[in-house]
Motif scaffolding. Structure first.
Motif, PDB file in Angstrom:
ATOM      1  N   VAL A  23      39.619  42.750  44.406  1.00  0.00           N
ATOM      2  CA  VAL A  23      38.185  43.032  44.400  1.00  0.00           C
ATOM      3  C   VAL A  23      37.539  42.214  43.285  1.00  0.00           C
ATOM      4  CG1 VAL A  23      36.442  44.836  44.166  1.00  0.00           C
ATOM      5  CG2 VAL A  23      38.654  45.366  45.240  1.00  0.00           C
ATOM      6  N   GLY A  24      36.529  41.428  43.651  1.00  0.00           N
ATOM      7  CA  GLY A  24      35.955  40.496  42.685  1.00  0.00           C
ATOM      8  C   GLY A  24      36.915  39.343  42.491  1.00  0.00           C
ATOM      9  N   CYS A  25      37.420  38.816  43.604  1.00  0.00           N
ATOM     10  CA  CYS A  25      38.525  37.846  43.578  1.00  0.00           C
ATOM     11  C   CYS A  25      38.123  36.453  43.129  1.00  0.00           C
ATOM     12  CB  CYS A  25      39.189  37.777  44.944  1.00  0.00           C
ATOM     13  SG  CYS A  25      38.124  37.142  46.264  1.00  0.00           S
ATOM     14  N   GLU A  46      34.503  39.587  47.467  1.00  0.00           N
ATOM     15  CA  GLU A  46      33.820  38.830  46.418  1.00  0.00           C
ATOM     16  C   GLU A  46      32.322  38.811  46.682  1.00  0.00           C
ATOM     17  OE1 GLU A  46      32.447  36.803  43.438  1.00  0.00           O
ATOM     18  OE2 GLU A  46      34.564  37.382  43.450  1.00  0.00           O
ATOM     19  N   LEU A  47      31.535  38.984  45.628  1.00  0.00           N
ATOM     20  CA  LEU A  47      30.081  39.010  45.720  1.00  0.00           C
ATOM     21  C   LEU A  47      29.483  37.613  45.889  1.00  0.00           C
ATOM     22  CD1 LEU A  47      27.643  40.928  45.579  1.00  0.00           C
ATOM     23  CD2 LEU A  47      27.674  40.651  43.108  1.00  0.00           C
ATOM     24  N   SER A  48      30.024  36.627  45.190  1.00  0.00           N
ATOM     25  CA  SER A  48      29.462  35.278  45.185  1.00  0.00           C
ATOM     26  C   SER A  48      29.812  34.511  46.464  1.00  0.00           C
ATOM     27  CB  SER A  48      30.004  34.503  43.976  1.00  0.00           C
ATOM     28  OG  SER A  48      29.838  33.110  44.148  1.00  0.00           O
ATOM     29  N   ALA A  49      28.785  34.052  47.171  1.00  0.00           N
ATOM     30  CA  ALA A  49      29.007  33.280  48.396  1.00  0.00           C
ATOM     31  C   ALA A  49      29.763  31.983  48.108  1.00  0.00           C
ATOM     32  CB  ALA A  49      27.667  32.977  49.075  1.00  0.00           C
ATOM     33  N   VAL A  62      39.074  36.325  52.695  1.00  0.00           N
ATOM     34  CA  VAL A  62      38.109  36.883  51.750  1.00  0.00           C
ATOM     35  C   VAL A  62      36.802  37.129  52.472  1.00  0.00           C
ATOM     36  CG1 VAL A  62      36.809  36.440  49.623  1.00  0.00           C
ATOM     37  CG2 VAL A  62      39.170  35.654  49.821  1.00  0.00           C
ATOM     38  N   ILE A  63      36.205  38.289  52.200  1.00  0.00           N
ATOM     39  CA  ILE A  63      34.881  38.586  52.742  1.00  0.00           C
ATOM     40  C   ILE A  63      33.898  38.762  51.592  1.00  0.00           C
ATOM     41  CG2 ILE A  63      35.754  39.607  54.874  1.00  0.00           C
ATOM     42  CD1 ILE A  63      35.116  42.378  53.648  1.00  0.00           C
ATOM     43  N   GLN A  64      32.643  38.515  51.887  1.00  0.00           N
ATOM     44  CA  GLN A  64      31.611  38.727  50.886  1.00  0.00           C
ATOM     45  C   GLN A  64      31.246  40.195  50.883  1.00  0.00           C
ATOM     46  OE1 GLN A  64      28.082  36.332  51.271  1.00  0.00           O
ATOM     47  NE2 GLN A  64      27.464  36.749  49.169  1.00  0.00           N
ATOM     48  N   GLY A  65      31.211  40.779  49.693  1.00  0.00           N
ATOM     49  CA  GLY A  65      30.878  42.187  49.579  1.00  0.00           C
ATOM     50  C   GLY A  65      30.701  42.591  48.131  1.00  0.00           C
ATOM     51  N   ASP A  66      30.274  43.820  47.950  1.00  0.00           N
ATOM     52  CA  ASP A  66      29.933  44.364  46.644  1.00  0.00           C
ATOM     53  C   ASP A  66      30.827  45.566  46.348  1.00  0.00           C
ATOM     54  OD1 ASP A  66      28.721  45.611  44.445  1.00  0.00           O
ATOM     55  OD2 ASP A  66      26.688  45.217  45.168  1.00  0.00           O
ATOM     56  N   ALA A  67      31.561  45.504  45.240  1.00  0.00           N
ATOM     57  CA  ALA A  67      32.452  46.605  44.864  1.00  0.00           C
ATOM     58  C   ALA A  67      31.700  47.918  44.713  1.00  0.00           C
ATOM     59  CB  ALA A  67      33.174  46.262  43.558  1.00  0.00           C
ATOM     60  N   ASP A  68      30.441  47.857  44.306  1.00  0.00           N
ATOM     61  CA  ASP A  68      29.670  49.083  44.089  1.00  0.00           C
ATOM     62  C   ASP A  68      29.337  49.821  45.378  1.00  0.00           C
ATOM     63  OD1 ASP A  68      29.229  49.451  41.234  1.00  0.00           O
ATOM     64  OD2 ASP A  68      28.103  47.583  41.306  1.00  0.00           O
ATOM     65  N   GLN A  86      38.517  41.585  35.375  1.00  0.00           N
ATOM     66  CA  GLN A  86      37.294  41.184  34.663  1.00  0.00           C
ATOM     67  C   GLN A  86      36.034  41.480  35.478  1.00  0.00           C
ATOM     68  OE1 GLN A  86      37.191  37.472  32.582  1.00  0.00           O
ATOM     69  NE2 GLN A  86      39.334  37.554  32.062  1.00  0.00           N
ATOM     70  N   THR A  87      36.039  42.605  36.158  1.00  0.00           N
ATOM     71  CA  THR A  87      34.905  42.987  36.997  1.00  0.00           C
ATOM     72  C   THR A  87      34.413  44.400  36.692  1.00  0.00           C
ATOM     73  OG1 THR A  87      35.752  41.549  38.752  1.00  0.00           O
ATOM     74  CG2 THR A  87      34.126  43.171  39.406  1.00  0.00           C
ATOM     75  N   LEU A  88      35.271  45.263  36.155  1.00  0.00           N
ATOM     76  CA  LEU A  88      34.909  46.667  35.924  1.00  0.00           C
ATOM     77  C   LEU A  88      33.605  46.795  35.146  1.00  0.00           C
ATOM     78  CD1 LEU A  88      35.927  49.619  36.277  1.00  0.00           C
ATOM     79  CD2 LEU A  88      36.889  49.406  33.984  1.00  0.00           C
TER      80      LEU A  88
END
Length: 196
Positions: A23-25, A46-49, A62-68, A86-88
């Motif tokens: 998550v947040g790869c 991962e959030l960043s396109a 990998v898919i684009q998405g938001d951990a929140d 390094q995402t928490l």
């Protein structure tokens, strides 16, 4: 390809052949190492396109998405490891995100920069300003870090929730350091966790 030191620790402690969600790869560096060197079935969120495109370009899933918000869509116990490196500190609800990691994976691996490191403390004490360091490189107004956490904060948090720490590794200047006085001396922490 050489992995960032915290990612190398994570890769070395993931069992070969495991199912992994990163998550947040980012650009998929850890996932590629897990696939190529450990024979893992690695997936990423991962959030960043731009980072998603880079990871997919490596042949990674990998898919684009938001951990929140998007972790709720994953089924219970669908992975052996759920990794958050390094995402928490960038998430809106780190407590919810950690609960989701431990629901989705049999184990969770979390790494973060330690806000109680002596250089950070000295910067606040002597400079009176929010620190800019190697692991916290942006000014306060530009940083994605919204929940600064210390090693002792994290230890207390997992203890209060009955979460078992299976392993903990600490880094200073990209080298492993002892757990003695880690809250003061370590720049970075990696924890492997499971439900109690």
């Amino acid at each position: 390809m050489t992995l960032r030191p915290d990612l190398a620790i994570i890769a070395a402690n993931v069992a070969p052949g495991s199912r992994v969600l990163d998550v947040g790869c980012g650009d998929g560096a850890l996932m590629a190492a897990l696939r190529d060197e450990r024979g893992c079935d690695a997936r990423g969120l991962e959030l960043s396109a731009d980072d998603v495109a880079a990871a997919v370009g490596r042949g990674l899933s990998v898919i684009q998405g938001d951990a929140d918000t998007d972790l709720a869509d994953y089924p219970d116990a669908s992975f052996d490891y759920a990794i958050l490196s390094q995402t928490l500190q960038t998430t809106r609800r780190p407590d919810w995100v950690l609960d989701q990691l431990l629901r989705i994976g049999q184990r969770a691996v979390v790494s973060f920069p330690n806000f109680a490191h002596w250089r950070v403390r000295a910067s606040l004490l002597w400079g009176g300003r929010m620190p800019v360091t190697r692991l916290l490189p942006l000014e306060w107004y530009a940083t994605p870090n919204i929940h600064h956490v210390t090693i002792d904060d994290f230890r207390a948090f997992v203890k209060s929730r009955g979460i078992v720490v299976e392993g903990a590794w600490f880094l200073s200047r990209d080298r492993r350091t002892s757990s003695a006085a880690a809250n003061f001396l370590a720049e970075h922490a990696v924890f492997q966790l499971r439900r109690g």
